[in-house]
Design a protein around this motif. Structure first.
Motif, PDB file in Angstrom:
ATOM      1  N   ASN A   1      52.488  32.511  48.513  1.00 40.12           N
ATOM      2  CA  ASN A   1      52.436  31.748  47.266  1.00 40.12           C
ATOM      3  C   ASN A   1      52.574  30.258  47.561  1.00 40.12           C
ATOM      4  OD1 ASN A   1      51.971  31.988  44.543  1.00 40.12           O
ATOM      5  ND2 ASN A   1      54.110  32.209  43.996  1.00 40.12           N
ATOM      6  N   PRO A   2      51.520  29.547  47.953  1.00 37.47           N
ATOM      7  CA  PRO A   2      50.127  30.013  47.995  1.00 37.47           C
ATOM      8  C   PRO A   2      49.819  30.771  49.278  1.00 37.47           C
ATOM      9  CG  PRO A   2      50.207  27.698  48.538  1.00 37.47           C
ATOM     10  CD  PRO A   2      51.621  28.116  48.224  1.00 37.47           C
ATOM     11  N   GLY A   3      48.665  31.418  49.271  1.00 35.43           N
ATOM     12  CA  GLY A   3      48.193  32.169  50.416  1.00 35.43           C
ATOM     13  C   GLY A   3      46.779  32.638  50.164  1.00 35.43           C
ATOM     14  N   PRO A   4      46.218  33.384  51.083  1.00 33.36           N
ATOM     15  CA  PRO A   4      44.874  33.928  50.865  1.00 33.36           C
ATOM     16  C   PRO A   4      44.877  34.755  49.585  1.00 33.36           C
ATOM     17  CG  PRO A   4      45.639  34.372  53.103  1.00 33.36           C
ATOM     18  CD  PRO A   4      46.794  33.808  52.343  1.00 33.36           C
ATOM     19  N   SER A   5      43.870  34.539  48.764  1.00 33.70           N
ATOM     20  CA  SER A   5      43.854  35.156  47.440  1.00 33.70           C
ATOM     21  C   SER A   5      42.534  35.859  47.163  1.00 33.70           C
ATOM     22  CB  SER A   5      44.091  34.085  46.376  1.00 33.70           C
ATOM     23  OG  SER A   5      45.344  33.471  46.580  1.00 33.70           O
ATOM     24  N   GLY A   6      42.585  36.729  46.158  1.00 34.20           N
ATOM     25  CA  GLY A   6      41.382  37.451  45.787  1.00 34.20           C
ATOM     26  C   GLY A   6      41.374  37.802  44.320  1.00 34.20           C
ATOM     27  N   ALA A   7      40.168  38.011  43.801  1.00 36.27           N
ATOM     28  CA  ALA A   7      39.969  38.440  42.417  1.00 36.27           C
ATOM     29  C   ALA A   7      39.403  39.846  42.423  1.00 36.27           C
ATOM     30  CB  ALA A   7      39.004  37.492  41.703  1.00 36.27           C
ATOM     31  N   GLY A   8      39.938  40.678  41.544  1.00 36.83           N
ATOM     32  CA  GLY A   8      39.410  42.015  41.333  1.00 36.83           C
ATOM     33  C   GLY A   8      38.916  42.118  39.908  1.00 36.83           C
TER      34      GLY A   8
ATOM     35  N   PRO B   1      50.139  47.288  31.396  1.00 28.50           N
ATOM     36  CA  PRO B   1      51.032  47.440  32.541  1.00 28.50           C
ATOM     37  C   PRO B   1      50.224  47.610  33.830  1.00 28.50           C
ATOM     38  CG  PRO B   1      51.319  49.258  30.964  1.00 28.50           C
ATOM     39  CD  PRO B   1      50.257  48.371  30.438  1.00 28.50           C
ATOM     40  N   SER B   2      50.826  47.255  34.937  1.00 30.84           N
ATOM     41  CA  SER B   2      50.147  47.328  36.235  1.00 30.84           C
ATOM     42  C   SER B   2      49.557  48.709  36.517  1.00 30.84           C
ATOM     43  CB  SER B   2      51.110  46.955  37.356  1.00 30.84           C
ATOM     44  OG  SER B   2      51.520  45.627  37.218  1.00 30.84           O
ATOM     45  N   LYS B   3      50.251  49.755  36.094  1.00 30.90           N
ATOM     46  CA  LYS B   3      49.762  51.107  36.368  1.00 30.90           C
ATOM     47  C   LYS B   3      48.436  51.391  35.656  1.00 30.90           C
ATOM     48  CE  LYS B   3      52.458  53.356  32.755  1.00 30.90           C
ATOM     49  NZ  LYS B   3      53.520  54.299  32.438  1.00 30.90           N
ATOM     50  N   GLU B   4      48.131  50.654  34.595  1.00 25.15           N
ATOM     51  CA  GLU B   4      46.857  50.819  33.891  1.00 25.15           C
ATOM     52  C   GLU B   4      45.784  49.865  34.413  1.00 25.15           C
ATOM     53  OE1 GLU B   4      47.231  50.763  29.612  1.00 25.15           O
ATOM     54  OE2 GLU B   4      49.097  51.901  29.712  1.00 25.15           O
ATOM     55  N   ASN B   5      46.137  49.080  35.415  1.00 24.18           N
ATOM     56  CA  ASN B   5      45.201  48.090  35.954  1.00 24.18           C
ATOM     57  C   ASN B   5      45.009  48.276  37.461  1.00 24.18           C
ATOM     58  OD1 ASN B   5      43.514  45.957  35.098  1.00 24.18           O
ATOM     59  ND2 ASN B   5      44.883  44.458  36.008  1.00 24.18           N
ATOM     60  N   LYS B   6      45.247  49.501  37.932  1.00 22.10           N
ATOM     61  CA  LYS B   6      45.242  49.760  39.373  1.00 22.10           C
ATOM     62  C   LYS B   6      43.895  49.488  40.019  1.00 22.10           C
ATOM     63  CE  LYS B   6      49.115  52.817  39.842  1.00 22.10           C
ATOM     64  NZ  LYS B   6      49.708  53.918  40.501  1.00 22.10           N
ATOM     65  N   ALA B   7      42.801  49.819  39.351  1.00 23.24           N
ATOM     66  CA  ALA B   7      41.478  49.630  39.956  1.00 23.24           C
ATOM     67  C   ALA B   7      41.223  48.148  40.226  1.00 23.24           C
ATOM     68  CB  ALA B   7      40.386  50.214  39.056  1.00 23.24           C
ATOM     69  N   ALA B   8      41.540  47.294  39.247  1.00 19.95           N
ATOM     70  CA  ALA B   8      41.339  45.851  39.434  1.00 19.95           C
ATOM     71  C   ALA B   8      42.286  45.314  40.499  1.00 19.95           C
ATOM     72  CB  ALA B   8      41.534  45.103  38.109  1.00 19.95           C
ATOM     73  N   ASP B   9      43.509  45.843  40.536  1.00 17.73           N
ATOM     74  CA  ASP B   9      44.480  45.423  41.550  1.00 17.73           C
ATOM     75  C   ASP B   9      43.982  45.770  42.954  1.00 17.73           C
ATOM     76  OD1 ASP B   9      47.260  44.562  42.432  1.00 17.73           O
ATOM     77  OD2 ASP B   9      47.227  46.642  43.127  1.00 17.73           O
ATOM     78  N   GLU B  10      43.450  46.961  43.136  1.00 12.21           N
ATOM     79  CA  GLU B  10      42.924  47.365  44.443  1.00 12.21           C
ATOM     80  C   GLU B  10      41.767  46.463  44.862  1.00 12.21           C
ATOM     81  OE1 GLU B  10      42.017  51.532  44.113  1.00 12.21           O
ATOM     82  OE2 GLU B  10      44.129  52.069  43.874  1.00 12.21           O
ATOM     83  N   LEU B  11      40.908  46.117  43.917  1.00 12.81           N
ATOM     84  CA  LEU B  11      39.780  45.225  44.220  1.00 12.81           C
ATOM     85  C   LEU B  11      40.269  43.835  44.621  1.00 12.81           C
ATOM     86  CD1 LEU B  11      37.459  46.294  41.276  1.00 12.81           C
ATOM     87  CD2 LEU B  11      37.039  46.723  43.709  1.00 12.81           C
ATOM     88  N   ALA B  12      41.309  43.338  43.930  1.00 14.06           N
ATOM     89  CA  ALA B  12      41.862  42.022  44.258  1.00 14.06           C
ATOM     90  C   ALA B  12      42.499  42.027  45.647  1.00 14.06           C
ATOM     91  CB  ALA B  12      42.877  41.595  43.204  1.00 14.06           C
ATOM     92  N   ARG B  13      43.226  43.082  45.960  1.00 16.29           N
ATOM     93  CA  ARG B  13      43.864  43.177  47.276  1.00 16.29           C
ATOM     94  C   ARG B  13      42.835  43.311  48.390  1.00 16.29           C
ATOM     95  NH1 ARG B  13      48.989  42.883  46.514  1.00 16.29           N
ATOM     96  NH2 ARG B  13      49.909  43.571  44.559  1.00 16.29           N
ATOM     97  N   LYS B  14      41.764  44.023  48.113  1.00 13.43           N
ATOM     98  CA  LYS B  14      40.675  44.136  49.086  1.00 13.43           C
ATOM     99  C   LYS B  14      40.063  42.748  49.335  1.00 13.43           C
ATOM    100  CE  LYS B  14      36.083  46.170  49.515  1.00 13.43           C
ATOM    101  NZ  LYS B  14      35.056  46.951  48.821  1.00 13.43           N
ATOM    102  N   ALA B  15      39.928  41.965  48.278  1.00 15.94           N
ATOM    103  CA  ALA B  15      39.324  40.638  48.388  1.00 15.94           C
ATOM    104  C   ALA B  15      40.169  39.704  49.248  1.00 15.94           C
ATOM    105  CB  ALA B  15      39.116  40.037  47.000  1.00 15.94           C
ATOM    106  N   ILE B  16      41.473  39.860  49.222  1.00 14.70           N
ATOM    107  CA  ILE B  16      42.353  39.027  50.062  1.00 14.70           C
ATOM    108  C   ILE B  16      41.923  39.138  51.524  1.00 14.70           C
ATOM    109  CG2 ILE B  16      44.683  38.819  51.023  1.00 14.70           C
ATOM    110  CD1 ILE B  16      45.743  39.548  48.231  1.00 14.70           C
ATOM    111  N   HIS B  17      41.622  40.354  51.944  1.00 14.67           N
ATOM    112  CA  HIS B  17      41.259  40.600  53.340  1.00 14.67           C
ATOM    113  C   HIS B  17      39.841  40.116  53.675  1.00 14.67           C
ATOM    114  CE1 HIS B  17      45.012  42.683  53.861  1.00 14.67           C
ATOM    115  NE2 HIS B  17      44.744  43.405  52.800  1.00 14.67           N
ATOM    116  N   LEU B  18      39.072  39.765  52.659  1.00 14.11           N
ATOM    117  CA  LEU B  18      37.710  39.261  52.885  1.00 14.11           C
ATOM    118  C   LEU B  18      37.705  37.754  53.119  1.00 14.11           C
ATOM    119  CD1 LEU B  18      35.806  41.301  50.145  1.00 14.11           C
ATOM    120  CD2 LEU B  18      35.923  41.775  52.602  1.00 14.11           C
ATOM    121  N   ASN B  19      38.851  37.092  52.937  1.00 13.42           N
ATOM    122  CA  ASN B  19      38.927  35.635  53.144  1.00 13.42           C
ATOM    123  C   ASN B  19      38.646  35.304  54.600  1.00 13.42           C
ATOM    124  OD1 ASN B  19      39.763  33.994  50.731  1.00 13.42           O
ATOM    125  ND2 ASN B  19      41.214  35.669  50.599  1.00 13.42           N
TER     126      ASN B  19
END
Length: 128
Positions: A13-20, A110-128
């Motif tokens: 915070n800050p760091g490599p970031s991603g959008a899902g 709640p986060s549990k209802e947004n898991k798909a977008a969260d997974e996509l955002a976390r995947k994007a972090i690794h694409l930096n």
């Protein structure tokens, strides 16, 4: 109506970031993992929201229902105000995009209802 789930994530915070972004439109589902470079978590959340709305407008969406697990983003959109001046330009862009739609709804989930977008955002972090 287009349904959109968005999430922004940052490794640091800050760091490599991603959008899902997950878009449901007429039974079709699009998934986007977008690397954002170095940002803090809130900036990633606002940026993910802005990018999702841009995708919706490219599809000529006139009714959009956006869901996010970021209370900061949802409250800022609902109140059309953000206290931190760093995020004001992003909020203004988001509000400008929503004004181009006939109907725009935003809802905190709640986060549990947004898991798909969260997974996509976390995947994007690794694409930096």
């Amino acid at each position: 109506m287009i349904e959109v789930n968005v999430d922004g994530a940052s490794a640091g915070n800050p760091g490599p970031s991603g959008a899902g972004i997950m878009i449901k439109n007429n039974g079709l589902v699009e998934k986007h993992s977008i690397p954002l470079g170095m940002m803090d978590n809130h900036e990633a959340e606002f940026t993910a929201c802005r990018m999702a709305l841009e995708f919706c407008l490219e599809k000529q969406a006139d009714i959009v229902w956006l869901r996010s697990d970021s209370q900061a983003v949802v409250h800022a959109i609902e109140k059309e105000f953000v206290r931190n001046s760093q995020y004001k330009p992003l909020l203004e862009e988001i509000l400008g995009l929503t004004k181009q739609m006939n109907l725009f709804f935003v809802k905190w989930v709640p986060s549990k209802e947004n898991k798909a977008a969260d997974e996509l955002a976390r995947k994007a972090i690794h694409l930096n």
